[in-house]
Design a protein around this motif. Structure first.
Motif: not given
Length: 112
Positions: A49-57
């Motif tokens: 949940x915390x890292x999903x936006x990092x994956x998109x980035x």
């Protein structure tokens, strides 16, 4: 953001995947401890949940990625969930930067 910082963020994602690979699988008899499996599943889900936006980035070469927001989110999550400590991700990130010959980075979240 420098190429070394991008590399370190991608390495952070890789390290997360390595961590969740170690989660016990319920069909392995020697690891059939339901409480432990439940905790590891909760841990993996929380990190995802915390890292999903990092994956998109990472997939979009970090266009529009807000580093300060990312690190603040990890810090806030750790503070609100004492049983799940995500502080080691900053150490992993900084270690990777050091391997690449850079100084420690992320933005100082205390100055927000």
């Amino acid at each position: 953001m420098t190429e070394n910082q991008k590399d370190a963020y991608r390495y952070l994602l890789y390290h997360f995947l390595i961590e969740i690979r170690t989660i016990p699988v319920p069909n392995q008899p020697q690891q059939n401890d339901n409480k432990r499996i439940a905790f590891h599943s909760y841990y993996a889900g929380s990190i995802a949940y915390q890292l999903h936006n990092l994956a998109l980035a990472a997939a979009t070469d970090f266009v529009g990625f807000d580093e300060l927001n990312f690190w603040n989110g990890l810090q806030q999550f750790s503070a609100n969930n004492p049983s799940i400590n995500l502080d080691h991700y900053q150490r992993i990130f900084n270690s990777r930067l050091a391997e690449l010959g850079c100084s420690s980075y992320p933005p100082d979240v205390s100055k927000r």
